[in-house]
Design a protein around this motif. Structure first.
Motif, PDB file in Angstrom:
ATOM      1  N   LEU A  15     -10.178  31.557  58.567  1.00 41.22           N
ATOM      2  CA  LEU A  15     -10.968  32.741  58.914  1.00 41.22           C
ATOM      3  C   LEU A  15     -11.343  32.726  60.396  1.00 41.22           C
ATOM      4  O   LEU A  15     -11.219  33.750  61.085  1.00 41.22           O
ATOM      5  N   ASP A  16     -11.792  31.588  60.869  1.00 45.38           N
ATOM      6  CA  ASP A  16     -12.178  31.471  62.284  1.00 45.38           C
ATOM      7  C   ASP A  16     -10.979  31.735  63.196  1.00 45.38           C
ATOM      8  O   ASP A  16     -11.103  32.438  64.212  1.00 45.38           O
ATOM      9  N   ARG A  17      -9.837  31.157  62.842  1.00 46.03           N
ATOM     10  CA  ARG A  17      -8.625  31.340  63.650  1.00 46.03           C
ATOM     11  C   ARG A  17      -8.214  32.804  63.674  1.00 46.03           C
ATOM     12  O   ARG A  17      -7.917  33.373  64.735  1.00 46.03           O
ATOM     13  N   PHE A  18      -8.209  33.428  62.495  1.00 51.89           N
ATOM     14  CA  PHE A  18      -7.774  34.822  62.381  1.00 51.89           C
ATOM     15  C   PHE A  18      -8.700  35.746  63.177  1.00 51.89           C
ATOM     16  O   PHE A  18      -8.231  36.617  63.928  1.00 51.89           O
ATOM     17  N   LEU A  19     -10.001  35.563  63.031  1.00 49.28           N
ATOM     18  CA  LEU A  19     -10.944  36.441  63.720  1.00 49.28           C
ATOM     19  C   LEU A  19     -10.913  36.240  65.228  1.00 49.28           C
ATOM     20  O   LEU A  19     -11.072  37.201  65.994  1.00 49.28           O
ATOM     21  N   GLU A  20     -10.694  35.019  65.662  1.00 48.84           N
ATOM     22  CA  GLU A  20     -10.571  34.767  67.099  1.00 48.84           C
ATOM     23  C   GLU A  20      -9.365  35.502  67.669  1.00 48.84           C
ATOM     24  O   GLU A  20      -9.427  36.101  68.755  1.00 48.84           O
ATOM     25  N   ASP A  21      -8.271  35.461  66.932  1.00 50.04           N
ATOM     26  CA  ASP A  21      -7.066  36.159  67.374  1.00 50.04           C
ATOM     27  C   ASP A  21      -7.298  37.673  67.413  1.00 50.04           C
ATOM     28  O   ASP A  21      -6.920  38.346  68.382  1.00 50.04           O
ATOM     29  N   ARG A  22      -7.928  38.213  66.372  1.00 51.14           N
ATOM     30  CA  ARG A  22      -8.151  39.657  66.324  1.00 51.14           C
ATOM     31  C   ARG A  22      -9.193  40.089  67.357  1.00 51.14           C
ATOM     32  O   ARG A  22      -9.152  41.208  67.866  1.00 51.14           O
ATOM     33  N   ASP A  23     -10.137  39.219  67.658  1.00 55.50           N
ATOM     34  CA  ASP A  23     -11.178  39.564  68.625  1.00 55.50           C
ATOM     35  C   ASP A  23     -10.579  39.858  70.001  1.00 55.50           C
ATOM     36  O   ASP A  23     -10.949  40.835  70.662  1.00 55.50           O
ATOM     37  N   SER A  24      -9.638  39.039  70.418  1.00 55.21           N
ATOM     38  CA  SER A  24      -9.014  39.263  71.723  1.00 55.21           C
ATOM     39  C   SER A  24      -8.257  40.590  71.746  1.00 55.21           C
ATOM     40  O   SER A  24      -8.232  41.298  72.755  1.00 55.21           O
ATOM     41  N   HIS A  25      -7.636  40.937  70.612  1.00 56.40           N
ATOM     42  CA  HIS A  25      -6.913  42.203  70.511  1.00 56.40           C
ATOM     43  C   HIS A  25      -7.875  43.381  70.601  1.00 56.40           C
ATOM     44  O   HIS A  25      -7.655  44.343  71.350  1.00 56.40           O
ATOM     45  N   LEU A  26      -8.991  43.305  69.848  1.00 56.04           N
ATOM     46  CA  LEU A  26      -9.943  44.402  69.838  1.00 56.04           C
ATOM     47  C   LEU A  26     -10.606  44.590  71.198  1.00 56.04           C
ATOM     48  O   LEU A  26     -10.762  45.725  71.681  1.00 56.04           O
TER      49      LEU A  26
END
Length: 373
Positions: A15-26
């Motif tokens: 979850l942490d990895r996925f959200l970190e990746d999506r955060d940079s995109h957003l």
């Protein structure tokens, strides 16, 4: 027990990895979008992870028939473990989406001791001094967050299934996930429907319809579906998957009945929601249906007038709680819980599944119905 703890840690890491990746995109799209990953991350931090655990042990109930080793202790020894962990993670993200939407429909202020998503977006609007309705902005922002989480759960599932060694198992797991998504959405609608359309129905009909909501909004979604998704990942036979349904559905009913009891009588410091919150929301639960069927006419009129009033004070909450206790509904619900746990335990004992997984599932059955939060 240690195996379940390791799974929870692995799911949190994903979850942490996925959200970190999506955060940079957003944030690349617009800095203001950081609220989405922040609020999602807060909602996905911690929690009981029941759906992830039932998914894993559904898989192990099949995979464990061929090997007795602990795949979480030696993850490199099982090629499908990453797919299982990602699927479990997808279930947790889907659950977060459902919670966000549920809180909007119930107009709930709190979730797990924090302001609910629509209240957090509402606060952003108020703090920024923007034009228009802060409440409307909050609901809109949370609705979109829930939609985004639904999409992300599908991304995680696609990633998971692409890593499986058996593509036919992936197709079966996808079908189970799709069924779950449809049923819980329709179950949520049935819950909303009963909140508005209960008048004029007999006590017996209200009870039957409350049971139907439990099955489709919660029981299948919370326990049965994660089990069958996990079993499908392991290539379970129809008989094996069916045995997990026979275990998961009654246990899921007992799970939701316990949740309904906590929604009326739970300790706010443990549940993360105000005591009696379900009474303010006017939940047409089995507990309420059983209560109404036993109240004398005068008490019933007062009960119906108070139930669903969002401004109930502590004294009025106490009055409703007393009426529920005095009706005998609490004892009836406890008996129904025990009956369903017994049915689940019997089904599990006779199931053609791996013994270590059966032992862990039996332990989890006690955990989900004896909880206080």
């Amino acid at each position: 027990m240690a195996e379940s703890t390791r799974l929870v840690d692995l799911v949190q890491a994903e979850l942490d990895r996925f959200l970190e990746d999506r955060d940079s995109h957003l944030i690349h799209i617009a800095p203001e979008l950081g609220s989405f990953t922040q609020f999602a991350g807060d909602l996905l931090q911690g929690g009981k992870r029941f759906r992830a655990l039932f998914c894993y042990w559904g898989w192990q109930s099949i995979a464990g028939l061929e090997s007795s080793f602990d795949p979480l202790h030696n993850p490199a020894d099982d090629a499908d473990l990453p797919a299982v962990v990602l699927t479990a993670t997808a279930l947790e993200v889907f659950h977060a989406a459902a919670l966000v939407h549920d809180d909007i429909m119930d107009n709930s202020d709190l979730r797990r001791g924090r302001p609910s998503a629509h209240r957090r977006f509402e606060q952003v609007h108020q703090d920024s001094g923007w034009l228009g309705s802060a409440a409307g902005f909050g609901r809109s922002g949370a609705l979109l967050l829930g939609d985004l989480l639904l999409g992300w759960s599908d991304e995680l599932l696609d990633d998971a299934l692409s890593r499986l060694s058996r593509k036919d198992a992936g197709a079966l797991a996808r079908a189970e996930f799709t069924r779950m998504r449809t049923e819980v959405t329709l179950g949520q609608y049935l819950d909303v429907l009963e909140g508005s359309a209960w008048q004029g129905r007999s006590a017996a009909e209200q009870l039957d319809r409350a049971r139907r909501v439990i099955i489709y909004k919660s029981a299948k979604y919370s326990i049965e579906a994660p089990l069958t998704i996990g079993a499908s990942l392991g290539g379970g036979t129809p008989d094996q998957v069916s045995s997990l349904r026979d275990f998961g559905l009654p246990l899921g009913i007992a799970y939701q009945l316990r949740d309904d009891m906590l929604g009326v009588f739970g300790d706010a410091s443990l549940t993360g929601k105000p005591s009696g919150d379900d009474l303010r929301e006017g939940k047409r639960s089995v507990l309420v249906a059983l209560t109404r069927s036993e109240l004398p006419p005068g008490v019933l009129r007062t009960f119906d007038e108070l139930l669903g009033d969002p401004d109930l004070d502590a004294q009025q909450i106490s009055m409703l709680q007393t009426a529920i206790r005095d009706s005998g509904a609490v004892e009836k619900v406890e008996r129904i819980i025990d009956k369903n746990v017994g049915a689940a335990t019997t089904a599990l004992a006779n199931a053609p599944l791996a013994d270590p997984a059966k032992r862990e599932l039996a332990r989890m059955a006690e955990t989900v119905v004896r909880r206080e939060s």
